[in-house]
Design an enzyme around this catalytic site. Structure first.
Site, PDB file in Angstrom:
ATOM      1  N   ARG A  24      13.213  13.675 -48.573  1.00  0.00           N
ATOM      2  CA  ARG A  24      14.112  14.823 -48.739  1.00  0.00           C
ATOM      3  C   ARG A  24      14.852  14.625 -50.052  1.00  0.00           C
ATOM      4  O   ARG A  24      15.686  13.734 -50.178  1.00  0.00           O
ATOM      5  CB  ARG A  24      15.103  14.888 -47.578  1.00  0.00           C
ATOM      6  CG  ARG A  24      16.118  16.035 -47.671  1.00  0.00           C
ATOM      7  CD  ARG A  24      15.452  17.346 -47.291  1.00  0.00           C
ATOM      8  NE  ARG A  24      16.445  18.387 -47.047  1.00  0.00           N
ATOM      9  CZ  ARG A  24      16.678  19.420 -47.873  1.00  0.00           C
ATOM     10  NH1 ARG A  24      16.009  19.492 -49.022  1.00  0.00           N
ATOM     11  NH2 ARG A  24      17.556  20.347 -47.559  1.00  0.00           N
ATOM     12  N   GLU A  91       4.927  18.805 -44.361  1.00  0.00           N
ATOM     13  CA  GLU A  91       4.256  17.621 -44.896  1.00  0.00           C
ATOM     14  C   GLU A  91       3.972  16.621 -43.789  1.00  0.00           C
ATOM     15  O   GLU A  91       2.862  16.086 -43.661  1.00  0.00           O
ATOM     16  CB  GLU A  91       5.137  16.934 -45.952  1.00  0.00           C
ATOM     17  CG  GLU A  91       5.055  17.505 -47.334  1.00  0.00           C
ATOM     18  CD  GLU A  91       5.881  16.681 -48.312  1.00  0.00           C
ATOM     19  OE1 GLU A  91       6.133  17.188 -49.398  1.00  0.00           O
ATOM     20  OE2 GLU A  91       6.258  15.539 -47.981  1.00  0.00           O
TER      21      GLU A  91
END
Length: 909
Positions: A24, A91
């Site tokens: 992130r 993902e």
């Protein structure tokens, strides 16, 4: 999922990236990920880092999925806000799905500033993120995301909270990943690092899984040193079993097309008597049009040569595959090769592995040499040849030596491949340099023993130097003890010989330099020329005029090789003032292809001559009288079609090999042949006027005698009791005497197309060493010959034999039985089932065969086309088959399905 399966044989080289970094960005990009990526890069590990590596304009998710699919590991940095990003969850879901499908894709989670248990909790920050996602996305999508997070939570990963600082965590992560990358099992040798990826991509271009019968040509293109030949060899070995006819033609650059076509024909039609005559492209095209072949043409640099060896796809039978390797892409473009694979340099991790295998004999650099290895890899630009050579030169050296080597590589003005190779050459001692230059110039592709016998006078005990050069990867040796030098190293050697003043050079290869010497001589030069060796390749030259006076100034000349000199019109090398050509220096090695005079000069001292090669020459006789030939070991007079006599060889007591193939005018051999106690090989193929060998000679060492095509030979030759290979194909021999049994070491006997030959005697069965017997197209062979228990291949096709005896079942070593076109042959005995090793059985055209033969073991080929078999009882396990009108295509399809079914059953056991 965190550990790779050891059962997966796929090589590490099939991935593009070593590690895919998932994170992130707002949480960890600028600090933790940045430091982690730098640490991985320092170890030579290739990472995919999305904000740096994803190409602008590509659909984001598609690009990420492609990168993940090309990665070996995925490092998932799970931070507090990781689940708030839909892109991170997409993902992660894709990575989990990929890891479940693909053994060689492992997830490595790093729980950064978060407790791993928080991922499983339904009350923590992750649960809040999923509640928000449920408001925006469908339930199935969110369920997949939750499942992916649950799976990652159960993988044993790295917890940042248990480490004192980030640097400690990064050090452990990088160390662990290095161990996984460099220590996992691999079947790749030092020559084949990265080979799996090359094979996979080339085989994809070849469409090997396609069921159509299209012919495909694929080009393998790249600069020298990138391993094109090694790749082609590996693909050839991998695919060979799919092709009944195949040929690997190595290093074709500079070779004559007619010679190469003969090689191709000999490989694809090994038994055909037409090979010697099939030299035109039209004839080659006509003969190959129905053949499914695998053909490799290695190192092609001339479009005309390519057109004469593989004109277009229509030359070859359905399903054929042709692979062409070249440094010059224009050759492929001009030949309309649509599928081209570019061989790129090795990736850093692969290059490190290759360098380490040669420098340390391990897959990974030693810790104290790690940075030096990375620096050297950078200098060598991922070229396998340079990595092998430099790595071998560094083996066992200390750090100071490594640093010096790196300094040399960095400071050189020339950054091409020749720089690192020249560094290794410069480190050799003078004797090693001499041996290397001779092997590169003259003995590339020759047997090591032949090279040693010529080189020893130049360098005392040359064999240890050859071993040293192999250890340094400057030369290599094949399984059959042939020496090989990479073409880049050969180019380097040629450049080295051009250094310094021309008259002072010991060795000369360059055509223009050699031509200059002769031109100067014709202009009146008088100073001695110090050259010791001349190696002249006339392949790309139109002609050269030689003034014989030049040789009188070359008193030190020991080595003369003129090759690729033959043309349809004759020799490219013209001797002017022939009447003055009365002298040659005391050569140790003379190879003069297409020598265009009737004899050698009268003043030619042969006492130190070790090897004499005059193929395709105009000689009628070599010299008059008796010469001192005490050093002579090898004589090649092949295709000297005007040769009418062989000189007195009584003093050639050390001669080991005498080649006289296609000497069409030769009527007899001298009785002095009987003095050659060390002669091992005598080859006289197609000497059509030769009537017999000298009477009562006993050659104590002769192991190979070839008289194939000597149509006037009528008596069986007993010239050696230790003979191992005897070729008498197309001779006029009528009887094989009972005394054949005394040839106790005979392993191969060729008697095909002997039209007068009668049945073999019963004593033939006493030849226990005989492994290969061919009696093809012998019209008077009516009885199946008695055989010893060592027989492995037996060819009786085209004979009028009516019966195979039941004792054939005792010949348990038999692997191939060919009885095609035996029109009178009846059904084979049931004892055939005892032959567990029988792989090939040919009964094509045996019209009286009505029952399918009972065979055992795993047959590779059973050819029953043209027999009278109607029902295939024992083979019809899947379905009852009736073969009408001997439909060969139907039979092939059935047998293919049967073999596949058998293999499936065997593999499932």
């Amino acid at each position: 999922m965190a550990n790779s399966s050891s059962e997966d044989s796929q090589s590490r080289s099939v991935w593009e990236y070593d590690a895919f970094l998932s994170f992130r960005g707002t949480d960890v990009r600028k600090k933790f990920i940045s430091h982690l990526n730098d640490a991985l890069t320092e170890e030579g590990i290739i990472t995919f880092h999305d904000d740096r590596d994803l190409e602008r304009g590509n659909p984001i998710l598609k690009g990420l999925e492609e990168a993940m699919n090309q990665s070996r590991f995925a490092i998932v940095v799970v931070s507090e806000d990781y689940a708030t990003s839909q892109w991170c969850l997409r993902e992660l879901a894709f990575m989990v799905e990929l890891a479940e499908k693909k053994k060689r894709f492992d997830l490595i989670p790093i729980f950064y500033e978060i407790d791993p248990s928080a991922l499983k909790s339904r009350t923590g920050c992750f649960n809040k993120a999923f509640e928000d996602h449920e408001k925006r996305f469908d339930a199935e999508t969110v369920r997949k995301w939750r499942r992916a997070v649950d799976i990652v939570a159960n993988i044993s990963g790295w917890d940042s909270k248990t480490r004192s600082d980030d640097s400690k965590l990064i050090q452990e992560v990088v160390g662990d990943l290095c161990e996984r990358l460099y220590s996992e099992p691999s079947d790749e040798t030092s020559e084949f690092v990265g080979m799996s990826l090359h094979k996979k991509r080339i085989e994809s271009l070849l469409s090997m899984d396609s069921s159509d019968d299209d012919v495909k040509m694929v080009g393998v293109w790249g600069m020298g040193g990138r391993g094109k030949t090694t790749i082609a060899k590996c693909v050839y070995e991998s695919l060979s079993t799919h092709f009944p006819s195949r040929c690997f033609l190595g290093n074709v650059k500079g070779e004559s097309s007619s010679h190469l076509r003969k090689q191709i024909m000999s490989e694809i039609f090994p038994k055909s008597p037409l090979n010697a005559r099939c030299v035109s492209p039209e004839a080659m095209k006509w003969r190959l049009r129905g053949k499914k072949v695998l053909l490799i043409l290695d190192d092609v640099d001339d479009i005309q040569q390519l057109q004469e060896l593989a004109g277009d796809c229509k030359w070859f039978g359905p399903g054929s595959r042709i692979i062409i390797t070249t440094r010059d892409k224009r050759v492929l473009d001009e030949h309309s090769v649509k599928h081209i694979y570019e061989v790129k340099p090795l990736r850093t991790t692969q290059a490190l592995q290759l360098l380490s295998k040669h420098a340390f004999k391990t897959n990974r650099p030693q810790a104290e040499f790690r940075q030096l290895c990375l620096d050297i890899v950078e200098q060598l630009c991922g070229l396998p040849l340079a990595l092998r050579v430099i790595g071998a030169s560094l083996y066992g050296r200390n750090i100071a030596f490594w640093e010096d080597k790196l300094c040399i590589l960095r400071n050189s003005l020339d950054k091409s491949i020749s720089t690192p190779l020249k560094v290794s050459y410069d480190a050799l001692d003078e004797h090693e340099k001499t041996v290397f230059l001779y092997v590169a110039g003259c003995f590339n592709g020759e047997y090591m023993d032949r090279a040693i016998m010529v080189l020893d006078p130049f360098v005392i005990r040359s064999k240890p130097r050859l071993v040293t050069l192999m250890e340094k990867s400057l030369i290599s040796m094949s399984n059959n003890t042939r020496l090989w030098v990479h073409d880049l190293l050969q180019d380097m050697a040629k450049d080295i010989t051009c250094e310094g003043k021309m008259k002072k050079r010991k060795m000369m290869w360059n055509f223009l330099d050699i031509k200059g010497l002769f031109t100067e001589t014709m202009a009146g030069g008088s100073k001695d020329i110090e050259v010791e060796s001349i190696i002249l390749n006339m392949a790309e030259e139109t002609g050269l005029c030689v003034n014989p006076e030049t040789f009188k100034r070359m008193r030190e000349l020991k080595f003369l090789k003129i090759h690729n000199n033959s043309t349809a019109a004759g020799s490219k090398v013209c001797i002017v003032n022939v009447e003055d050509f009365d002298y040659l220096p005391p050569l140790r090695y003379l190879h003069w292809e297409a020598y265009n005079l009737k004899s050698l000069p009268a003043k030619f001292e042969t006492n130190v001559l070790v090897e004499l090669n005059l193929p395709d020459s105009s000689v009628e006789t070599l010299w008059s009288g008796s010469q001192d030939l005490g050093s002579l070991r090898h004589m090649n007079l092949n295709r000297c079609r005007n040769l009418i006599e062989i000189p007195d060889l009584s003093k050639a007591r050390n001669l080991e090999c005498l080649c006289l193939c296609d000497c069409e005018s030769l009527v007899e051999l001298p009785s002095s042949l009987g003095h050659l106690d060390k002669l091992v090989k005598l080859s006289m193929l197609n000497c059509k006027k030769l009537k017999s060998l000298p009477c009562n000679i006993k050659l104590k060492s002769l192991k190979t005698l070839s008289l194939d095509g000597c149509i006037n030979i009528e008596e069986f030759p007993f010239v050696s009791d230790v003979i191992e290979e005897l070729g008498l194909r197309c001779t006029s021999i009528e009887l094989v005497p009972d005394s054949i049994s005394r040839l106790s070491k005979l392993t191969e006997l060729r008697l095909s197309h002997c039209k007068r030959l009668k049945n073999l005697p019963d004593t033939f069965g006493n030849l226990t060493s005989l492994k290969h017997l061919t009696l093809t197209c012998c019209p008077n062979i009516t009885v199946f010959p008695m055989l010893g228990n060592g027989i492995e291949t037996l060819s009786l096709n085209g004979t009028p034999i009516e019966e195979v005896p039941s004792w054939i079942g005792d010949k348990v070593n038999l692997t191939c039985l060919d009885m095609s076109e035996c029109k009178k042959l009846h059904n084979l005995p049931h004892s055939l089932r005892n032959l567990k090793n029988l792989k090939l059985l040919y009964l094509r055209g045996c019209i009286n065969i009505t029952e399918i033969p009972q065979v055992a073991g795993e047959m590779r080929r059973l050819d029953l086309y043209g027999t009278s078999i109607e029902k295939y009882g024992i083979l019809s396990e899947e379905e009852a088959l009736v073969l009408h009108n001997r439909d060969m295509d139907f039979l092939k399809g059935f047998l293919t399905r049967y073999v596949r079914m058998y293999k499936r059953k065997r593999n499932s056991r």
